[in-house]
Write an enzyme that holds these catalytic residues in place. Sequence first.
Site, PDB file in Angstrom:
ATOM      1  N   GLU A 183      26.691   2.586  38.017  1.00  0.00           N
ATOM      2  CA  GLU A 183      26.501   1.934  39.325  1.00  0.00           C
ATOM      3  C   GLU A 183      25.116   2.260  39.877  1.00  0.00           C
ATOM      4  O   GLU A 183      24.442   1.401  40.445  1.00  0.00           O
ATOM      5  CB  GLU A 183      27.611   2.440  40.261  1.00  0.00           C
ATOM      6  CG  GLU A 183      27.958   1.533  41.381  1.00  0.00           C
ATOM      7  CD  GLU A 183      28.601   0.222  40.946  1.00  0.00           C
ATOM      8  OE1 GLU A 183      28.376  -0.232  39.810  1.00  0.00           O
ATOM      9  OE2 GLU A 183      29.299  -0.375  41.760  1.00  0.00           O
ATOM     10  N   THR A 186      23.739  -6.308  45.776  1.00  0.00           N
ATOM     11  CA  THR A 186      24.193  -5.108  46.499  1.00  0.00           C
ATOM     12  C   THR A 186      23.006  -4.309  47.020  1.00  0.00           C
ATOM     13  O   THR A 186      23.019  -3.799  48.148  1.00  0.00           O
ATOM     14  CB  THR A 186      25.047  -4.235  45.556  1.00  0.00           C
ATOM     15  OG1 THR A 186      26.192  -4.989  45.192  1.00  0.00           O
ATOM     16  CG2 THR A 186      25.497  -2.953  46.222  1.00  0.00           C
TER      17      THR A 186
HETATM   18  N1  HSE Z   1      30.459   0.212  49.036  1.00  0.00           N
HETATM   19  C1  HSE Z   1      29.493  -0.621  48.405  1.00  0.00           C
HETATM   20  C2  HSE Z   1      28.735  -1.404  49.466  1.00  0.00           C
HETATM   21  C3  HSE Z   1      30.185  -1.562  47.459  1.00  0.00           C
HETATM   22  O1  HSE Z   1      29.387  -1.917  50.386  1.00  0.00           O
HETATM   23  O2  HSE Z   1      27.515  -1.501  49.380  1.00  0.00           O
HETATM   24  C4  HSE Z   1      29.241  -2.466  46.724  1.00  0.00           C
HETATM   25  O3  HSE Z   1      29.976  -3.433  46.008  1.00  0.00           O
END
Ligand code: HSE
Length: 325
Positions: free
Chosen positions: A147, A200
């Site tokens: 990730e 993201t």
């Molecule tokens: N918790 C992370 C965000 C998940 O909201 O950026 C990304 O898929």
Amino acid sequence: MEQNKTQKKIDFDKILDQVRVFAPATVANMICGFDILGFAVDSPGDEVCMYRSAEPGVRIRSIQGDDGRLPLDPDKNTVSACVKMLLEKLDLQDDIGVEIELIKHMPIGSGLGSSSASTVAGLFAINALLGNPLDREELLPFCVEGERLACGHGHADNVAPALLGGITLIRGYEPLDVIKLPVPQDLYAGIVFPQVDVPTRDARQLIKAKVLLKDAVTQWGNIAGLIAGLFQSDYDLISRSMHDVLIEPTRAILIPQFYEMKQIAMDNGALSFGISGSGPSVVAITKGQEIAQVVADKIQEHLVANGIDSFKYVSSVNVEGPRVL
Ligand code: HSE
């Protein structure tokens, strides 16, 4: 990741020639639990086929379903990079060779944990090929590194449910402390992915670094309420608790028709509605499959009327996680 080798007994005669693994998409944040809550869904998900090869090293044979967007270079692709990391940790990098086929069944940059599903499938596959020397919890730090490679931050709220199945809570990051939460039987998700790209990395940069104490109090009350609701299968409490006052107001601007979609979901009986992961997918949490289907259908109709293409998925919570096919 620290580079100490892990001593595990590998029976070289029992290493498989090939394995095919599915790993599920995930809804990270579960609306109010930014970076700490998430759940796995039945579909979509990604597949990895892994073949043992005589030549040591990790290679990507092919990637399908990514429109050419993902790197084939084994050091840059998160799946192969994580498999390499695992082989190095087991001190097998000079002994084992594998070739990887990645089959993507979900859109990239969709907020459905696309990179996590691929990474988890790859790590689950190499572990299965080697005769499962590591248990799932031991695979998790490798998934988190994946990730970090994919989006520059090692959050675990996609990879934990993708790997462990069900609903997971990241109680802490240092050290990583993951708790599996109970899954109420009738909990469903109606997910719609409006086809706009929200990486993201970008969606994280938008978020405010500081929050007001009164908002933090609201948010942690909601998180605690949601967890109590999951333990008690109390759908009213789940519904009252699934609100996000910290992240949604900022990220909603990236998602076309967000508040209109929310209105449709709540008018049609959803318990809650919000952003899936970092978006642009949105999720309606419902009691029962029928409401999830109706809400997803109506949201999609609304998007069509506004000239926005979308995919929709209706799913219960996937308690199994990845599986060998
Ligand atoms: N918790 C992370 C965000 C998940 O909201 O950026 C990304 O898929």
